[in-house]
Design a protein around this motif. Structure first.
Motif, PDB file in Angstrom:
ATOM      1  N   ARG A 163      -3.767   3.002   4.052  1.00 58.95           N
ATOM      2  CA  ARG A 163      -5.031   2.868   3.881  1.00 58.95           C
ATOM      3  C   ARG A 163      -5.691   4.157   4.348  1.00 58.95           C
ATOM      4  NH1 ARG A 163      -6.139  -3.161   6.166  1.00 58.95           N
ATOM      5  NH2 ARG A 163      -5.173  -4.334   4.587  1.00 58.95           N
ATOM      6  N   ARG A 164      -5.182   4.727   5.546  1.00 50.10           N
ATOM      7  CA  ARG A 164      -5.666   5.832   5.979  1.00 50.10           C
ATOM      8  C   ARG A 164      -5.584   7.207   5.114  1.00 50.10           C
ATOM      9  NH1 ARG A 164      -3.019   4.139  11.002  1.00 50.10           N
ATOM     10  NH2 ARG A 164      -1.622   5.964  10.705  1.00 50.10           N
ATOM     11  N   GLU A 165      -4.722   6.933   4.109  1.00 49.31           N
ATOM     12  CA  GLU A 165      -4.598   8.161   3.234  1.00 49.31           C
ATOM     13  C   GLU A 165      -5.449   7.824   1.746  1.00 49.31           C
ATOM     14  OE1 GLU A 165      -2.732  10.859   3.741  1.00 49.31           O
ATOM     15  OE2 GLU A 165      -2.292   9.820   5.587  1.00 49.31           O
ATOM     16  N   SER A 166      -6.531   7.244   2.178  1.00 48.28           N
ATOM     17  CA  SER A 166      -7.593   6.894   1.097  1.00 48.28           C
ATOM     18  C   SER A 166      -8.359   8.278   0.409  1.00 48.28           C
ATOM     19  CB  SER A 166      -8.731   5.962   1.826  1.00 48.28           C
ATOM     20  OG  SER A 166      -9.481   5.197   0.566  1.00 48.28           O
ATOM     21  N   PRO A 176     -11.307  10.603  -0.187  1.00 53.98           N
ATOM     22  CA  PRO A 176     -12.507  11.368   0.407  1.00 53.98           C
ATOM     23  C   PRO A 176     -13.597  10.539   0.237  1.00 53.98           C
ATOM     24  CG  PRO A 176     -11.333  13.204  -0.856  1.00 53.98           C
ATOM     25  CD  PRO A 176     -10.687  11.944  -1.239  1.00 53.98           C
ATOM     26  N   LEU A 177     -13.899   9.749  -0.922  1.00 51.80           N
ATOM     27  CA  LEU A 177     -14.980   8.956  -1.320  1.00 51.80           C
ATOM     28  C   LEU A 177     -15.165   7.613  -0.086  1.00 51.80           C
ATOM     29  CD1 LEU A 177     -17.301   8.507  -2.916  1.00 51.80           C
ATOM     30  CD2 LEU A 177     -15.919   7.271  -4.460  1.00 51.80           C
ATOM     31  N   GLU A 178     -13.800   7.332   0.217  1.00 50.70           N
ATOM     32  CA  GLU A 178     -13.760   6.372   1.395  1.00 50.70           C
ATOM     33  C   GLU A 178     -14.282   5.225   0.907  1.00 50.70           C
ATOM     34  OE1 GLU A 178     -14.908   7.896   5.261  1.00 50.70           O
ATOM     35  OE2 GLU A 178     -13.562   9.548   4.922  1.00 50.70           O
ATOM     36  N   LEU A 179     -13.930   4.447  -0.244  1.00 52.67           N
ATOM     37  CA  LEU A 179     -14.341   3.310  -0.629  1.00 52.67           C
ATOM     38  C   LEU A 179     -13.663   2.095   0.166  1.00 52.67           C
ATOM     39  CD1 LEU A 179     -14.152   3.387  -4.509  1.00 52.67           C
ATOM     40  CD2 LEU A 179     -16.164   3.413  -3.281  1.00 52.67           C
ATOM     41  N   PRO A 180     -14.534   1.032   0.568  1.00 47.10           N
ATOM     42  CA  PRO A 180     -13.976   0.167   1.505  1.00 47.10           C
ATOM     43  C   PRO A 180     -12.782  -0.413   0.639  1.00 47.10           C
ATOM     44  CG  PRO A 180     -16.382  -0.203   1.346  1.00 47.10           C
ATOM     45  CD  PRO A 180     -15.952   0.936   0.108  1.00 47.10           C
ATOM     46  N   LEU A 181     -11.819  -1.174   1.225  1.00 45.43           N
ATOM     47  CA  LEU A 181     -10.527  -1.505   0.636  1.00 45.43           C
ATOM     48  C   LEU A 181     -10.891  -2.618  -0.207  1.00 45.43           C
ATOM     49  CD1 LEU A 181      -7.571  -1.549   0.727  1.00 45.43           C
ATOM     50  CD2 LEU A 181      -7.720  -3.173   2.290  1.00 45.43           C
ATOM     51  N   SER A 182     -12.005  -3.432  -0.178  1.00 45.96           N
ATOM     52  CA  SER A 182     -12.383  -4.416  -1.003  1.00 45.96           C
ATOM     53  C   SER A 182     -12.721  -3.920  -2.528  1.00 45.96           C
ATOM     54  CB  SER A 182     -13.448  -5.493  -0.653  1.00 45.96           C
ATOM     55  OG  SER A 182     -14.620  -4.742  -0.110  1.00 45.96           O
ATOM     56  N   GLN A 183     -13.484  -2.927  -2.598  1.00 40.32           N
ATOM     57  CA  GLN A 183     -13.733  -2.039  -3.750  1.00 40.32           C
ATOM     58  C   GLN A 183     -12.599  -1.362  -4.286  1.00 40.32           C
ATOM     59  OE1 GLN A 183     -16.932   0.420  -2.763  1.00 40.32           O
ATOM     60  NE2 GLN A 183     -18.284  -1.434  -1.844  1.00 40.32           N
ATOM     61  N   ARG A 194      -4.661   6.517  -5.668  1.00 32.79           N
ATOM     62  CA  ARG A 194      -3.296   6.201  -5.816  1.00 32.79           C
ATOM     63  C   ARG A 194      -2.329   7.574  -5.561  1.00 32.79           C
ATOM     64  NH1 ARG A 194      -3.876   2.447 -11.205  1.00 32.79           N
ATOM     65  NH2 ARG A 194      -4.170   0.440 -10.136  1.00 32.79           N
ATOM     66  N   ASN A 195      -2.866   8.538  -6.024  1.00 33.00           N
ATOM     67  CA  ASN A 195      -1.984   9.896  -6.084  1.00 33.00           C
ATOM     68  C   ASN A 195      -2.001  10.359  -4.493  1.00 33.00           C
ATOM     69  OD1 ASN A 195      -1.778   9.939  -8.672  1.00 33.00           O
ATOM     70  ND2 ASN A 195      -3.223  11.366  -9.147  1.00 33.00           N
ATOM     71  N   ASN A 196      -3.195  10.320  -3.607  1.00 32.69           N
ATOM     72  CA  ASN A 196      -3.177  10.557  -2.404  1.00 32.69           C
ATOM     73  C   ASN A 196      -2.053   9.740  -1.536  1.00 32.69           C
ATOM     74  OD1 ASN A 196      -5.190  12.419  -2.559  1.00 32.69           O
ATOM     75  ND2 ASN A 196      -6.663  10.925  -1.559  1.00 32.69           N
ATOM     76  N   ARG A 197      -2.008   8.400  -1.692  1.00 37.38           N
ATOM     77  CA  ARG A 197      -1.273   7.434  -1.079  1.00 37.38           C
ATOM     78  C   ARG A 197       0.286   7.595  -1.478  1.00 37.38           C
ATOM     79  NH1 ARG A 197      -4.121   2.087  -0.135  1.00 37.38           N
ATOM     80  NH2 ARG A 197      -6.372   2.827   0.065  1.00 37.38           N
ATOM     81  N   ASP A 198       0.479   7.798  -2.802  1.00 39.96           N
ATOM     82  CA  ASP A 198       1.884   8.131  -3.357  1.00 39.96           C
ATOM     83  C   ASP A 198       2.358   9.629  -2.679  1.00 39.96           C
ATOM     84  OD1 ASP A 198       1.818   5.796  -4.901  1.00 39.96           O
ATOM     85  OD2 ASP A 198       1.558   6.839  -6.526  1.00 39.96           O
ATOM     86  N   ASN A 199       1.523  10.516  -2.726  1.00 34.41           N
ATOM     87  CA  ASN A 199       1.950  11.778  -2.140  1.00 34.41           C
ATOM     88  C   ASN A 199       2.398  11.663  -0.752  1.00 34.41           C
ATOM     89  OD1 ASN A 199       1.495  13.028  -4.574  1.00 34.41           O
ATOM     90  ND2 ASN A 199      -0.469  13.629  -4.364  1.00 34.41           N
TER      91      ASN A 199
END
Length: 151
Positions: free
Chosen positions: A26-29, A31-38, A109-114
């Motif tokens: 989750r911390r690798e979200s 930069p737009l930093e949408l809430p997790l629910s969104q 997804r790419n940020n988290r995968d990377n």
């Protein structure tokens, strides 16, 4: 040792370990930093494709219709989604991702995968990576079993 206790301990430990990883991801979200629910809702819209009706989204996400409506309004206001009328049944609508919405989801997804790829590369040896592949397949099997019927 009691096999039931061993399984219960294993389940508790696994849950804690998975939550640590989920929190880290989750911390690798983006930069737009949408809430997790969104972010989860964007992902579900992408996953369901033509079946992404408000009813289906509420059911899959376990949301009350009014909560879903508020989330969908927010995503639409942000230019990430839009509603499209069903050609054969004007009473139904499908929720779709805009190009920007798909871009936000893909970037996230790419940020988290990377991050996860780098963590695996920097932390695990080849034998551990092989074990992780096996564990991933087992976790997927558990997740599928946990799905409610009809989903």
């Amino acid at each position: 040792m009691n096999p039931t206790t061993d399984i219960a301990d294993c389940a508790s430990t696994l849950r804690k370990q998975m939550m640590l990883l989920v929190r880290r991801l989750r911390r690798e979200s983006t930069p737009l930093e949408l809430p997790l629910s969104q972010l989860l809702l964007l992902g579900r819209i992408d996953q369901l494709g033509d079946e992404a009706t408000p009813t289906a989204l509420a059911e899959y996400e376990g949301l009350r219709p009014q909560n879903l409506s508020a989330l969908l309004r927010k995503l639409e206001q942000m230019g990430l989604t839009f509603k499209e009328e069903n050609a054969s049944d004007k009473r139904k609508s499908c929720v779709r991702l805009t190009e920007e919405g798909l871009g936000v989801l893909t970037a996230n997804r790419n940020n988290r995968d990377n991050w996860l790829s780098q963590a695996i590369t920097n932390t695990l040896n080849s034998e551990e990576i092989a074990l992780l592949r096996q564990a991933g397949a087992l976790l997927e099997r558990l997740a599928i079993v946990a799905e409610p019927p009809g989903k």
